[in-house]
Design an enzyme around this catalytic site. Sequence first.
Site, short mmCIF file in Angstrom:
data_model
loop_
_atom_site.label_atom_id
_atom_site.label_comp_id
_atom_site.label_asym_id
_atom_site.label_seq_id
_atom_site.Cartn_x
_atom_site.Cartn_y
_atom_site.Cartn_z
N GLU A 1 57.14 68.13 81.67
CA GLU A 1 56.45 66.89 82.01
C GLU A 1 56.52 65.86 80.88
O GLU A 1 55.51 65.48 80.29
CB GLU A 1 54.99 67.16 82.38
CG GLU A 1 54.83 67.93 83.67
CD GLU A 1 53.38 68.14 84.08
OE1 GLU A 1 53.13 68.40 85.27
OE2 GLU A 1 52.49 68.06 83.19
N GLU B 1 56.04 72.53 90.58
CA GLU B 1 54.63 72.89 90.65
C GLU B 1 54.04 72.27 91.92
O GLU B 1 53.91 71.05 92.01
CB GLU B 1 53.87 72.38 89.42
CG GLU B 1 54.35 72.98 88.11
CD GLU B 1 53.59 72.46 86.90
OE1 GLU B 1 52.50 71.86 87.09
OE2 GLU B 1 54.06 72.65 85.77
#
Length: 654
Positions: free
Chosen positions: A145, A316
């Site tokens: 991320e 995710e």
Amino acid sequence: MTKQRLGVCYYPEHWPEDLWTEDARRMRDVGLSVVRIGEFAWSRLEPEDGRYDFDWLARAIDVLHEAGLRVVLGTPTATPPKWLVDKMPDMLARNAQGRPRGFGSRRHYCFSYEPYARECERIVTALAQAFGAHPAVVAWQIDNEYGCHDTVESYSPAAREAFRRWCEHKYGDIGALNRAWGNVFWSMELSRFDQIELPHLTVTEANPACLLDFKRFSSDQVAAFHRRQVEIIRRHSPSRDILHNFMGAFTAFDHFAVGRDLDVAAWDSYPLGFLERSHRDEAFKRRFMRVGDPDFQAFHHDLYRACGAGRLWIMEQQPGAVNWAPWNPLPAKGAVRLWSFEAFAAGAEVVSYFRWRQAPFAQEQMHEGLLLPNSEPNEAYHVARAVARELESIDAKVETECADVALVFDYDSAFAWEIEPQGQDFSYFDLILDFYGGLRKLGLNVDVVPPTPEAMARRKLIVAPALFASSAALTRAFSESGALVLLGPRSGSKTEDFQIPPGLPPGDFRPLVDVAIQRVESLRPGAQIPVEAAENGAFVRWREIIAAGAEAAVLLRCDDGAPALTRRERFLYLAGLPNDLLRDALLRRLANEAGLTLIDLPEHIRLRDNGPMRYVFNYGERDFDLSPILGEASLLLGERRLPPCGVALFRRPG
């Protein structure tokens, strides 16, 4: 065609080793195929400087492999350990106030600090040499991320020196920089590149051209940091996929640039958390509190599929309540299944749930997983099992095709309109998402594409609002595409150097539309400028005063007589931000003219085609009769009366 699979994120270092074998067995029993591990484990992989401990990771990978599971191995560079921070404290990024962003969470590094980048190369090289040829390792995730917690931009001494070098490389001559930035204004002229300061801590706003270059520089630093790890993995672990997990509603760096070094683009899909953080009004948030915005997830699937050159994973997927939003409700019954199939409908190869077991400790202990902290199944465990069985029953494969509709998304435009919104509530991301939602409500498949000439080919309709800078190459691509093209508002309103074009906006786009933008205004909340001949249609938040040339026909006018929509040949210009009614009427008009097949959908129903397979999703609270959409086709999933959170699938005729 690629078989579609389920996966999960797993942290063996969090659990006693005697749980690993049972965990792997249960994962396989549920129907999971892919397991991501290792992306936050640097302190366990290298407990002390230069002392590696890979044995536990090797055992974990072997356990997963023996259970028939495929492994995505993460590089651990998002979480540098304490000994490394103590060794090189200048590696810490600094915020806009100049304060270090300290140890104790994650992403505590500056992309411009070269000694840290070399430490990353060292640990990644060691991991790639140790596990690059392991038969279980099918892919690598680089870092985690990028930019999360506002960490793209750093105001450190290292960033300042790197920005100076970047500017010198770009401009070559300080006079060229002064002209590009307009530094004659307010006596901001420089005589040497080493006089450049970072654009923060100024008395009032910094120079917008300097700010834009700093954002471009910061984005380039992310891509360069990423590329160094990619090159190591390619060298030591050939033929394995390389991916990164992007985030939602995040525009602080150019994801297309990072994507050029990826095999697969992935993103982390948290529909309820993102809805709570969004700019949607309270009524909308309450209505969709447990299912999420019907268009938000789909938009990112289409955006990141483009970043991955057609390949998409969900690394995710939200399985239950999260811990990081202002409010964290539980998903509605069926919502996790709906989100999973929405991703598969958009061409996702893998949907991976976060996480296997809820952690009972540290920052994310309130973030649910497939298992409760005591290893009992949580609700999403059973959902995953059911989805896995359904994927097998329909023999699900990636079959995405080029869409007739292209919606242009440009990170430079996101940078520019963050710097100079000209109206407090002007948001480039929200504007693009609104147009995307309008197209989806017509039952259309949409490709979200970069502003590159090749992305405009094979389209029937191209929508490119608020594209801040025009270019001759893109103008030529629009012209040669044969598509109907909608520009405006704010399209071509600046040059690449963040200046008003010499011949007025829309700059290089002007030959296409034959209009000149003479004045603009931003409108406070609640203000509207009605558009004639558009029932209840109006401009909100933004309006432009344009002069139409001899070749431009005025199709719609505002109630004060100013042109609202103009057209020259296949090219239209919209002179303001439309409210929903005006947007929907305009998109319907253009789609019909482009020869697209439309399906009128209620606000809570969405559909998506995966090649010949058509999915229908119910985000609402009431049953929906599929008969008008289904016709005589036979359902492969779902029922004719689609319940709330229901998913239907059928093969389109012909």
